[in-house]
Design a protein around this motif. Structure first.
Motif, short mmCIF file in Angstrom:
data_model
loop_
_atom_site.label_atom_id
_atom_site.label_comp_id
_atom_site.label_asym_id
_atom_site.label_seq_id
_atom_site.Cartn_x
_atom_site.Cartn_y
_atom_site.Cartn_z
N LEU A 154 5.39 4.56 -24.15
CA LEU A 154 4.61 5.18 -23.07
C LEU A 154 4.00 6.50 -23.54
N HIS A 155 4.87 7.36 -24.03
CA HIS A 155 4.45 8.69 -24.49
C HIS A 155 4.97 8.93 -25.92
N LEU A 156 4.35 9.88 -26.60
CA LEU A 156 4.83 10.23 -27.95
C LEU A 156 6.33 10.53 -27.93
N LYS A 213 -1.93 5.46 -23.54
CA LYS A 213 -2.72 4.99 -22.39
C LYS A 213 -3.01 6.17 -21.46
N ARG A 214 -2.28 7.26 -21.61
CA ARG A 214 -2.44 8.42 -20.72
C ARG A 214 -3.23 9.57 -21.35
N THR A 215 -3.19 9.66 -22.67
CA THR A 215 -3.83 10.78 -23.37
C THR A 215 -4.95 10.23 -24.24
N ASP A 263 11.23 4.91 -16.57
CA ASP A 263 10.75 5.25 -17.92
C ASP A 263 10.81 6.75 -18.21
N GLY A 264 11.56 7.49 -17.43
CA GLY A 264 11.60 8.94 -17.64
C GLY A 264 12.85 9.34 -18.41
N GLY A 265 12.70 10.28 -19.32
CA GLY A 265 13.84 10.75 -20.11
C GLY A 265 14.13 12.21 -19.86
N GLY A 292 1.66 15.66 -20.64
CA GLY A 292 2.51 16.55 -21.44
C GLY A 292 3.54 15.80 -22.28
N GLY A 293 3.95 14.63 -21.82
CA GLY A 293 4.93 13.84 -22.57
C GLY A 293 4.40 13.36 -23.90
N ASP A 294 3.09 13.47 -24.09
CA ASP A 294 2.48 13.08 -25.36
C ASP A 294 2.38 14.24 -26.34
N GLY A 297 8.13 4.85 -7.84
CA GLY A 297 7.54 5.39 -9.05
C GLY A 297 7.06 4.30 -10.00
N ILE A 298 6.23 4.73 -10.94
CA ILE A 298 5.67 3.78 -11.92
C ILE A 298 6.77 3.38 -12.90
N THR A 299 6.82 2.12 -13.24
CA THR A 299 7.81 1.72 -14.25
C THR A 299 7.39 0.48 -15.02
N LYS A 309 -2.56 7.75 -10.24
CA LYS A 309 -1.45 7.86 -9.29
C LYS A 309 -0.70 9.19 -9.43
N ARG A 310 -0.80 9.83 -10.59
CA ARG A 310 -0.04 11.06 -10.83
C ARG A 310 -0.90 12.29 -10.99
N ASN A 311 -2.20 12.12 -11.10
CA ASN A 311 -3.04 13.25 -11.48
C ASN A 311 -2.90 14.44 -10.52
N SER A 360 13.38 15.00 -21.55
CA SER A 360 12.33 16.02 -21.68
C SER A 360 11.38 15.98 -20.48
N CYS A 361 11.17 14.79 -19.92
CA CYS A 361 10.19 14.62 -18.83
C CYS A 361 10.53 15.43 -17.59
N LEU A 362 11.81 15.80 -17.47
CA LEU A 362 12.27 16.41 -16.21
C LEU A 362 12.10 17.92 -16.14
N PRO A 380 5.40 9.80 -6.09
CA PRO A 380 6.75 9.29 -6.38
C PRO A 380 7.30 9.76 -7.73
N ASP A 381 6.39 10.02 -8.68
CA ASP A 381 6.83 10.41 -10.03
C ASP A 381 6.82 11.93 -10.24
N SER A 382 6.71 12.69 -9.16
CA SER A 382 6.50 14.14 -9.33
C SER A 382 7.69 14.85 -9.96
N VAL A 383 8.85 14.19 -10.02
CA VAL A 383 10.01 14.79 -10.68
C VAL A 383 9.76 14.99 -12.18
N PHE A 384 8.83 14.21 -12.74
CA PHE A 384 8.59 14.27 -14.19
C PHE A 384 7.56 15.35 -14.52
N VAL A 385 7.94 16.59 -14.30
CA VAL A 385 6.99 17.71 -14.41
C VAL A 385 6.40 17.88 -15.80
N GLU A 386 7.11 17.41 -16.81
CA GLU A 386 6.62 17.64 -18.17
C GLU A 386 5.19 17.15 -18.37
N ASP A 387 4.83 16.10 -17.65
CA ASP A 387 3.51 15.51 -17.89
C ASP A 387 2.35 16.33 -17.34
N THR A 388 2.66 17.33 -16.52
CA THR A 388 1.59 18.06 -15.84
C THR A 388 1.12 19.31 -16.58
C1 CIR Z 1 5.29 7.53 -15.48
O1 CIR Z 1 5.06 6.34 -15.77
O2 CIR Z 1 4.41 8.38 -15.55
C2 CIR Z 1 6.67 7.91 -15.03
N1 CIR Z 1 7.26 6.82 -14.34
C3 CIR Z 1 7.53 8.32 -16.20
C4 CIR Z 1 7.06 9.57 -16.87
C5 CIR Z 1 7.87 9.93 -18.04
N2 CIR Z 1 7.43 11.17 -18.59
C6 CIR Z 1 7.50 11.50 -19.86
O3 CIR Z 1 7.85 10.67 -20.70
N3 CIR Z 1 7.12 12.72 -20.20
#
Ligand code: CIR
Length: 253
Positions: A160-162, A130-132, A243-245, A114-116, A17-19, A84-86, A247-249, A59-67
Motif C-alpha cells: 500500500l505504502h512505502l 496508488k496514493r502518491t 492495513d494500518g501499522g 505520508g505513509g509513502d 475504513g478502507i481495507t 475518501k481520505r483527502n 507508524s500510520c498512527l 473512518p480512516d482518520s486515526v491514520f494521521v501519518e498520511d496527512t
Molecule cells: C488506508 O487505506 O488509507 C487506511 N485504511 C490505512 C492507512 C495506513 N497508513 C499508512 O500506512 N501510513
C-alpha cells in the motif's frame, strides 16, 4: 530526537475504513483501548502527545501519518491520494499551525500520502504508489530542496505504502521484506530481513532509541533486539484490519 507527536482517536465509523485485508472489521472499543496503549508507548519514548478527536466523516482518520510530513526543517501538509481520505487534512492543518507558523503544501494534481515517505537523516525516500504520484513527489522534492533536504522516488509493486514494506530504524539499520530486500537504493543499509509471515511487523517504529514493534511478531522482535534496541511491544491488531501499522498512527517531530 523527537519531542512531540500528534495522534487522532479512532472514531466509531472506523468499522467502515478502507481495507485490503480479510481480517474482519475493527472493534471500536478495542481500537480505543489499543490506541490508548499506543499513546502510552509514545510517552514512554519521551514524547508529548497531542490527541485530536476522531472524525466520523473519515473512518480512516486515526491514520494521521498520511496527512502530513514533518521534517526537522519544515512541516508539509500532504494531499492524500484517495478521495475518501483527502478531507482529513483540514483538521491536521489546524493542529499543525499550533506548532508551525509556516506550512508547506502538496497541491492537486500532486498527491502524497505520508505513509509513502521515509526519512533517513536529511534524505527522504518517496514511494510511488496508488496514493502518491510523480507530480506529488516532484512537489515534495522541491519543497525539501528549499529547506536544504533531499528526496528521491522509489517504485512500489505490491504494498500500500512505502513504509508498509520498509522502515529505517536509525544507525544504518533498515527493516524490509519482499520487494524491498533487493532494491538497489537500499543496498548501502544494513537490511534486517523480516520473514514473509511477519511482514506486517516491517512497519516497526524507531522513536528516540527505542523501537515499537507490533505485538505478536516474535521473530521480528528478536531480530530488532539482536541489533541492540530496546523494544516496546504494542498491540495494534484492530488497526491491522485496515492495513494500518504503527507508524500510520502518529506524526512525530
Ligand atoms: C488506508 O487505506 O488509507 C487506511 N485504511 C490505512 C492507512 C495506513 N497508513 C499508512 O500506512 N501510513
Amino acid at each position: 530526537m523527537f519531542t512531540k507527536a500528534i495522534v487522532r482517536k479512532p472514531c466509531k465509523n472506523i468499522i467502515n475504513g478502507i481495507t485490503s485485508a480479510s481480517l474482519g472489521k475493527p472493534d471500536y472499543q478495542n481500537a480505543l483501548k489499543q490506541h490508548d496503549g499506543y499513546v502510552e508507548a509514545l510517552k514512554r519514548c519521551g514524547l508529548q502527545v497531542t490527541v485530536l478527536n476522531g472524525d466520523e466523516n473519515y473512518p480512516d482518520s486515526v491514520f494521521v501519518e498520511d496527512t502530513a510530513l514533518i521534517t526537522p526543517k519544515c512541516a508539509i501538509l500532504a494531499n492524500p491520494g484517495t478521495e475518501k481520505r483527502n478531507g482529513e487534512k483540514a483538521e491536521i492543518e489546524i493542529a499543525l499551525k499550533n506548532f508551525f507558523p509556516e506550512l508547506q503544501y502538496i497541491v492537486s494534481p500532486g498527491f502524497v500520502d505520508g505513509g509513502d515517505v521515509m526519512m533517513v537523516g536529511d534524505h527522504f525516500y518517496i514511494g510511488l504508489s496508488k496514493r502518491t504520484n510523480k507530480e506529488g513527489a516532484n512537489q515534495l522534492v522541491t519543497i525539501l530542496k528549499r529547506h536544504g533536504l533531499t528526496g528521491s522516488t522509489v517504485a512500489l509493486k505490491s504494498v500500500l505504502h512505502l513504509k508498509t514494506g520498509v522502515n529505517y530504524i536509525e544507525k544504518d539499520n533498515m527493516l524490509a521484506f519482499g520487494e524491498f530486500l533487493t532494491k538497489q537504493e537500499f543496498g548501502k543499509f544494513n537490511i534486517l530481513e523480516i520473514p514473509q509471515e511477519e511482514s506486517y511487523a516491517a512497519n516497526s517504529l524507531w522513536i528516540n532509541g527505542k523501537v515499537l514493534v507490533p505485538k505478536g511478531f516474535p521473530k521480528t522482535l528478536s531480530i530488532i533486539k539482536r541489533v541492540g534496541y530496546e523494544t516496546i511491544e504494542v498491540d495494534v491488531s484492530e488497526f491491522r484490519k485496515l492495513d494500518g501499522g504503527l507508524s500510520c498512527l502518529s506524526l512525530r517531530f
